[in-house]
Each structure stands twice: as C-alpha cells, then as structure tokens.
Design an enzyme around this catalytic site. Structure first.
Site, PDB file in Angstrom:
ATOM      1  N   ARG A 175      -0.767 -15.507   7.490  1.00 52.34           N
ATOM      2  CA  ARG A 175      -0.575 -16.213   6.208  1.00 52.34           C
ATOM      3  C   ARG A 175       0.698 -15.679   5.580  1.00 52.34           C
ATOM      4  NH1 ARG A 175      -5.074 -17.128   1.618  1.00 52.34           N
ATOM      5  NH2 ARG A 175      -5.622 -18.735   3.132  1.00 52.34           N
ATOM      6  N   ARG A 230     -11.639 -15.570   2.148  1.00 50.90           N
ATOM      7  CA  ARG A 230     -12.350 -16.345   3.174  1.00 50.90           C
ATOM      8  C   ARG A 230     -11.604 -16.440   4.493  1.00 50.90           C
ATOM      9  NH1 ARG A 230     -13.948 -17.644  -1.472  1.00 50.90           N
ATOM     10  NH2 ARG A 230     -11.751 -17.362  -1.897  1.00 50.90           N
ATOM     11  N   THR A 231     -10.327 -16.807   4.417  1.00 50.19           N
ATOM     12  CA  THR A 231      -9.619 -17.107   5.667  1.00 50.19           C
ATOM     13  C   THR A 231      -9.537 -15.849   6.534  1.00 50.19           C
ATOM     14  OG1 THR A 231      -8.343 -18.724   4.425  1.00 50.19           O
ATOM     15  CG2 THR A 231      -7.525 -18.157   6.611  1.00 50.19           C
ATOM     16  N   LYS A 246      10.206  -2.120   3.981  1.00 47.36           N
ATOM     17  CA  LYS A 246      11.460  -1.379   4.197  1.00 47.36           C
ATOM     18  C   LYS A 246      12.584  -2.315   4.607  1.00 47.36           C
ATOM     19  CE  LYS A 246       8.645   2.161   6.450  1.00 47.36           C
ATOM     20  NZ  LYS A 246       8.369   2.654   7.809  1.00 47.36           N
ATOM     21  N   HIS A 255      -2.478 -25.718   5.958  1.00 53.13           N
ATOM     22  CA  HIS A 255      -3.548 -24.731   6.131  1.00 53.13           C
ATOM     23  C   HIS A 255      -4.503 -25.307   7.177  1.00 53.13           C
ATOM     24  CE1 HIS A 255      -6.303 -21.593   5.359  1.00 53.13           C
ATOM     25  NE2 HIS A 255      -6.423 -21.671   4.038  1.00 53.13           N
TER      26      HIS A 255
END
Ligand code: CP
Length: 304
Positions: free
Chosen positions: A101, A51-52, A80, A129
């Site tokens: 995120r 969703r986000t 890396k 959030h």
C-alpha cells in the site's frame, strides 16, 4: 508489469471473475489449507491500514506461509532516502510475493515494473484497491445471487475513494446502473464518468440522500470522507458530515438491499444501522480474508 502482479482487476473477464469468486467461496468453507508452505509473503504498508494488512497477513498465515514486512515506513530505510525502486528490489530478494500500500497513485504499477516478484496492490493513493474490489464483488454476488443488472448507489467521497473507482471499473461487464451521491467537492472525477460513457455504463449523479432516493437500491455503498486526502482542512470540515445514513432511512428499501462500506467508518453510518438486516459491512470485511487467500494464490500461480 510482471505477469502475475495484481495491480488492477478492471480488465478481468467475466469468466476470470467467476473463477475467483468460486475459489473465494471454497476458501470461505475451508480457510485453513497448507497451500503456501515454504513461501514468504511481504506486506509493505507505507500508509495506515487495519483490515487490508491484517486480513492479507491472516490469509498468508492460514495458508501456511510466513510473513515479513512493515506497517510504518518511518521504521524503514525509506526514511533515510531509499527509493521505492530500491526497497522493492531488496524485498524481492527475500519474499515470493509483495503486498504493498502506498500513497502515490501508480506506485503498485511502478513496483511491478522493477521486479519479477508479483506485486499485489493493497491501495495506491486515490487510484485503485483491487483486493477490496474482489471482496466487494464477492459480497455483492453472495448477497444478491448475481452481479448483473444491479442498482448500485455510491455515497460520500467519490473523488478520493479508490474503492469506488476500483468497483466501478470492475462492474463494467455486468450492466450496472450507478447512482453517484456526493457533495460537489467530492463528486465522481471526470475520468471515471468518461469511463462509464465509453463503456456504456448508466450513471446518475444526485445530491439528495433520503429514504425515497435510496428506495430502489440493491447495493448502498457508503464511504468515508477521507480527511488524510485533503490539503485544505476547512474544506474537509465543510463536507465531512454531508451524508449520514440513519436507521430511519431504511423503511422503504428493497428487502435484498445490502449496505456495504469498505471501512473504517467515522460517522457516515450511525451505529444503530448495525442492527439492521440490511447492514453487511462487517461480514463484507470478513469476506476480505477469503478473497485475499484467493488473490495470494492467484499471484503465486497456485491452484487452490
Ligand atoms: N478497507 C480498507 O482498505 O481498510 P483498511 O484501510 O483498514 O485497510
């Protein structure tokens, strides 16, 4: 932190929240507007999301921006050994706003300190959030007609659930009464209970989850027990089914009561609840598109 970043909305005033809610309502009426023509939006998802990420990207596209980014850090140079600081500095060369995120608490704040490009926190570990909170506030405001004086039940994983932590802090100016329903292992962390005491927010902790206990709820905020946050999977197995909402538990609830859930759900809300007029979690997720259009514009200093 650079001053357009949105790492937390806990400190926003009532006036600021109301302005953002009203803008979100305008975007709901008219989601397609070329406000971001020529802008590039980067979405850096170091953790999974449906969703986000997709609603942020849809928001950017519907406003005329172009989108770059990744959905899996394994396909980037962080695999890396590139540091988060270097990744952020690189993407800052390409994008006008970075939506990120990350699994580490504080990662968004850190990112906002190493770049002048605005960072929008799309979830940092178990911490915050804010874009979810914006859509939660919008969903509450829209369904209840107000944010003040509500009885808000938070159920499930209150320990790791960043959505409940974010929402709790953002409601502090609205005289809420919280009911925390969680197994002992997943109870609301002390720091948030201390926050409530400091801010004069009423809260009750309870372990019962019955038709009677939720009968005076205005908002029933269900959450998933997050398997990915447990180091001991035996503990996850022990608590994962502690609280399951069934349709037959809704017989005594208030007419205005709405069930919210940040989603994804696993089995904490039975599918038959979806048909109840109290179920609002799919509309809540839809509100995420409009709330995120508002937040991208806010980060870029664009008046809708
Ligand atoms: N509510 C939420 O953050 O959902 P996603 O993990 O799918 O983005």
């Amino acid at each position: 932190m650079n001053n357009r970043s949105i790492v937390s909305i806990a400190d926003y005033s009532r006036e600021k929240i109301m302005q953002l809610l009203e803008r979100t309502a305008l975007f709901e009426q008219q989601p397609n507007r070329r406000l971001l023509e020529g802008k590039v939006v980067a979405t850096l998802f170091f953790e999974p999301s449906t969703r986000t990420r997709l609603s942020f990207e849809t928001a950017a596209l519907r406003l005329g921006a172009r989108v770059i980014g990744f959905t899996d850090p394994k396909v980037t140079s962080s695999s890396k050994g590139e540091t988060l600081k270097d990744t952020i500095k690189m993407v800052s060369n390409y994008a006008d706003v970075i939506i990120m995120r990350h699994k580490l608490e504080g990662a968004a704040l850190y990112a906002s300190e190493v770049t002048d490009v605005p960072i929008i926190n799309a979830g940092d570990g178990s911490n915050l959030h804010p874009s979810q909170t914006m859509l939660d506030l919008y969903s509450i405001w829209k369904t209840q007609g107000r944010l003040d004086d509500l009885n808000i039940y938070m159920v499930g994983d209150l320990k790791y659930g960043r959505t409940v932590h974010s929402l709790l802090m953002s409601m502090r100016k609205y005289n809420p009464t919280f009911h925390f329903i969680a197994p002992k292992e997943l109870e609301m962390p002390d720091e948030y209970k201390m926050y409530c005491r400091k801010e004069g927010i009423r809260y009750v902790e309870q372990t019962d989850f019955t038709e009677d206990t939720i009968s005076d709820a205005d908002i029933l905020y269900m959450t998933r027990v997050q398997r990915e946050r447990f180091s001991d999977l035996m503990e996850y197995e022990r608590v994962k089914d502690a609280y399951i909402l069934r349709a037959d538990m809704l017989g005594k609830c208030r007419e205005n009561m709405r069930i919210l859930h940040p989603l994804p759900r696993v089995n904490e809300i039975e599918q038959e609840v979806d048909d109840s007029p109290h179920a609002y979690y799919f509309q809540q997720a839809q509100n995420g598109l409009y709330a995120r259009e508002t937040l991208i514009c806010q980060a870029l200093g664009i008046e809708p």
